[in-house]
Scaffold this active site. Structure first.
Site, mmCIF file in Angstrom:
data_model
loop_
_atom_site.group_PDB
_atom_site.id
_atom_site.type_symbol
_atom_site.label_atom_id
_atom_site.label_comp_id
_atom_site.label_asym_id
_atom_site.label_seq_id
_atom_site.Cartn_x
_atom_site.Cartn_y
_atom_site.Cartn_z
ATOM 1 N N LYS A 240 5.710 6.705 -15.119
ATOM 2 C CA LYS A 240 5.062 7.266 -13.971
ATOM 3 C C LYS A 240 5.457 8.562 -13.811
ATOM 4 C CE LYS A 240 3.744 6.627 -9.363
ATOM 5 N NZ LYS A 240 3.701 5.820 -7.955
ATOM 6 N N SER B 144 -0.615 4.077 -6.135
ATOM 7 C CA SER B 144 -0.601 5.396 -6.825
ATOM 8 C C SER B 144 -0.128 5.203 -8.152
ATOM 9 C CB SER B 144 0.572 6.262 -6.075
ATOM 10 O OG SER B 144 1.742 5.914 -6.244
ATOM 11 N N SER C 225 2.276 0.822 -4.189
ATOM 12 C CA SER C 225 1.911 1.413 -5.229
ATOM 13 C C SER C 225 2.205 0.905 -6.801
ATOM 14 C CB SER C 225 2.716 2.875 -5.282
ATOM 15 O OG SER C 225 1.671 3.422 -4.277
#
Lengths: 491, 100
Positions: A79, A154, A178
């Site tokens: 990420k 997210s 997330s």
């Protein structure tokens, strides 16, 4: 031989048996990226040269045979909130466009030491603030199951990459859901470890008392393998726990016979889609058939988790994001005459709408006259939520519920109403505030879209959550369902 | 002391934006005011929670006062630290005038 859709542990065996090389495997994953990335937008940066170089080094290590680990030669996505030395790391924000960290996050360093291969940086909501990936400062991610729908957020890019076969596994970060929510919405496994279990050094901060890095994988075994590597004390992060890390694989297959599993009645919230509830209730029955005893429990303060979170997280974010001043790194507007004007212009044009909204909310909650009413109150409510979990875990070993009240929703469906978007995380947020650990595991489809079962275990009992999730996964086999984009590659 | 229950005003939004060093347009002031009012109305549900008997959780960990030896260790070089800076002057970050 088709390798798409395989897990870390399957591929590790093939690498060790020399059925494939890491170089071939890495090229194969990039071929899938070349096929589908235009559709998913899962990545912000691809690191092809670095990956092929790491793959060659991994192949040498595997040939040598002596220090090959389960992750050696395995292509993994990271990420974009994780700093990778000499690779652009933006946290999905325009304000960090062009930022090239001079150091690695500790989790990145650890994966590198194991010989993992870094495919690239995955797309995410800006500074991890969002539940749909539509707050990315670059472009929204599309769900590999239905390209008109969001992948969740997210960590939506990491989730989409794994679900579309653009990575074997990925790392995400979870502040209010997330990792777990996008894992649920894309039909993969995702775990939020207990706060303090994994180092946050080099993780671009959102809310420092809640953020945790965790694995996003094709199955529970892979989740345990990745967690094993990233968990543990780090001298660079004083908030990482010195508690010893157990062997997460040792008890994985012990089953749930004799275990007591609680179902919090508050987690079946109003607004939960019937298809989601049906899939989760069926999953609970499956675990009962596997020998667990199921009982209803109550977490009476659950309804306060969302409002408490939307004070605590923005308050911490408003403080953390003060560092983006355009002077030391990243975007600089250049139009201000004074240093203050320059800060204001840089932050106005560098941050997106949701990030600015949360900075404002957090600054307001911390400002003179409001601190006691909002921030202090929210911290007290956090204590109530921690106590709810403690009481429940006196009676049961783990808790079961949905991960998200809905399946993946259409892009644009909730962007006009911030509060409607926040409600996506209503059953994941208590886990972050309560300092427990949680895993989302696929539990079937509703209307052709994935549903996630959430297993919550006490703080620092990740092995319990993994064991329950593994028992469910083995009995149900739902982790074998592939997104159409991955299915096309497998066929 | 202002009443948290009272509706957020445009002037307060402008004040908060100044505190946060966020440039903000007139249109954004109105939009943020309305959105934040809506969010704060939801957050005010916290007032129903009885917290008279509980301490605040400032941090989730039980560990306190993590100490280490005070030893000099390698750190970022000046060159690395300045590598991402938009403007530098020698070994320094260069910023606009502090005062006009």
């Amino acid at each position: 031989m088709n390798l798409h859709g395989r897990t870390i542990h399957e591929l590790h065996q093939m690498l060790v048996d020399r059925e494939i090389s890491s170089f071939e495997l890495t090229q194969l994953v990039y071929a899938q990226i070349d096929r589908v990335e235009e559709k998913t937008a899962a990545y912000l940066t691809l690191t092809r040269d670095l990956a092929l170089q790491q793959a060659r080094a991994a192949d040498e290590r595997l040939r040598d045979g002596r220090d090959a680990t389960p992750l050696t030669g395995i292509p993994i996505a990271l990420k974009d909130v994780l700093c990778v030395r000499d690779v652009q790391s933006t946290a999905g924000s325009q304000i960090l466009k062009g930022f090239v960290p001079p150091y690695n996050a500790t989790v990145v360093e650890r994966l590198d030491r194991e010989g993992a291969v870094f495919l690239g940086k995955t797309n995410c909501d800006e500074f991890a603030m969002g539940s749909s990936n539509e707050n990315s400062g670059y472009r929204p991610v599309h769900n590999p199951w239905d390209l008109d729908r969001v992948p969740g957020g997210s960590s939506g890019g990491s989730a989409a990459a794994v679900a579309a076969g653009e990575a074997i596994a990925a790392l995400g970060s979870d502040t209010g859901g997330s990792i777990r929510q996008p894992a649920a919405l894309t039909g993969i496994v995702g775990m939020k470890p207990t706060y303090g279990r994994v180092s946050r050094y080099g993780l671009i901060a959102f809310a420092s008392s809640l953020d945790q890095v965790g694995p996003m994988t094709r199955d529970v075994t892979d989740c345990a393998l990745l967690l094993q590597v990233i968990a543990g004390h780090d001298p660079m992060d004083s908030t990482s726990s010195p508690r010893p890390v157990p062997d997460y694989l040792a008890q994985l297959a012990s089953g749930v016979k004799g275990m007591r599993l609680g179902v919090p009645r508050e987690y079946f919230v109003s607004g939960m889609e019937p298809g989601v509830e049906a899939a989760v209730r069926a999953a609970i029955r499956t675990l009962e058939q596997q020998g667990a005893s199921i009982e209803e429990v109550s977490l009476p303060n659950s309804a306060y988790a969302l409002p408490a979170y939307y004070i605590i997280a923005p308050a911490e974010a408003s403080s953390n994001l003060a560092r983006y001043d355009g002077a030391r790194y990243g975007f600089q507007d250049g139009s201000g005459r004074t240093v203050i004007e320059e800060y204001q212009a840089t932050r106005q044009h560098g941050f997106g709408q949701e990030v600015k909204r949360r900075i404002m909310l957090g600054t307001y909650a911390l400002s003179a006259g409001y601190y006691d009413a909002y921030y202090l109150k929210a911290q007290k409510v956090r204590t109530l939520i921690i106590e709810d979990f403690k009481r429940a875990f006196e009676k049961v070993d783990a808790l079961l519920g949905a991960t998200s009240p809905t399946v993946a929703f259409p892009l644009g469906a909730k962007t006009a109403d911030p509060l409607a978007m926040y409600l996506n995380d209503i059953i994941t947020i208590p886990g972050n505030l309560g300092n427990v650990c949680g895993i989302s595991v696929p539990c079937g489809l509703a209307g052709g879209l994935p549903v996630g079962l959430q297993v919550i275990a006490p703080g620092f009992r990740e092995e319990v959550a993994l064991r329950v999730a593994f028992a469910y996964e083995s009995a149900s086999g739902f982790h074998n369902a592939h997104s159409p984009l991955l299915e096309a590659a497998v066929a | 002391m202002p009443e948290p229950e009272s509706e957020l005003s445009s002037a307060e939004v402008e004040h908060v934006a100044r505190l946060a060093r966020l440039g903000i347009t007139a249109e954004e002031v109105t939009r943020y005011r309305d959105q934040l009012r809506n969010i704060l109305a939801h957050i005010n549900a916290l007032n129903q929670a009885d917290t008279s008997q509980v301490p605040a959780t400032a941090h989730p960990l039980e560990e306190r006062n993590v100490m280490r030896a005070d030893e000099v260790r390698p750190c970022l070089s000046v060159e690395d630290a300045l590598r991402n800076a938009p403007k530098v002057d020698g070994a320094y970050f260069k910023v606009k005038a502090i005062q006009e």
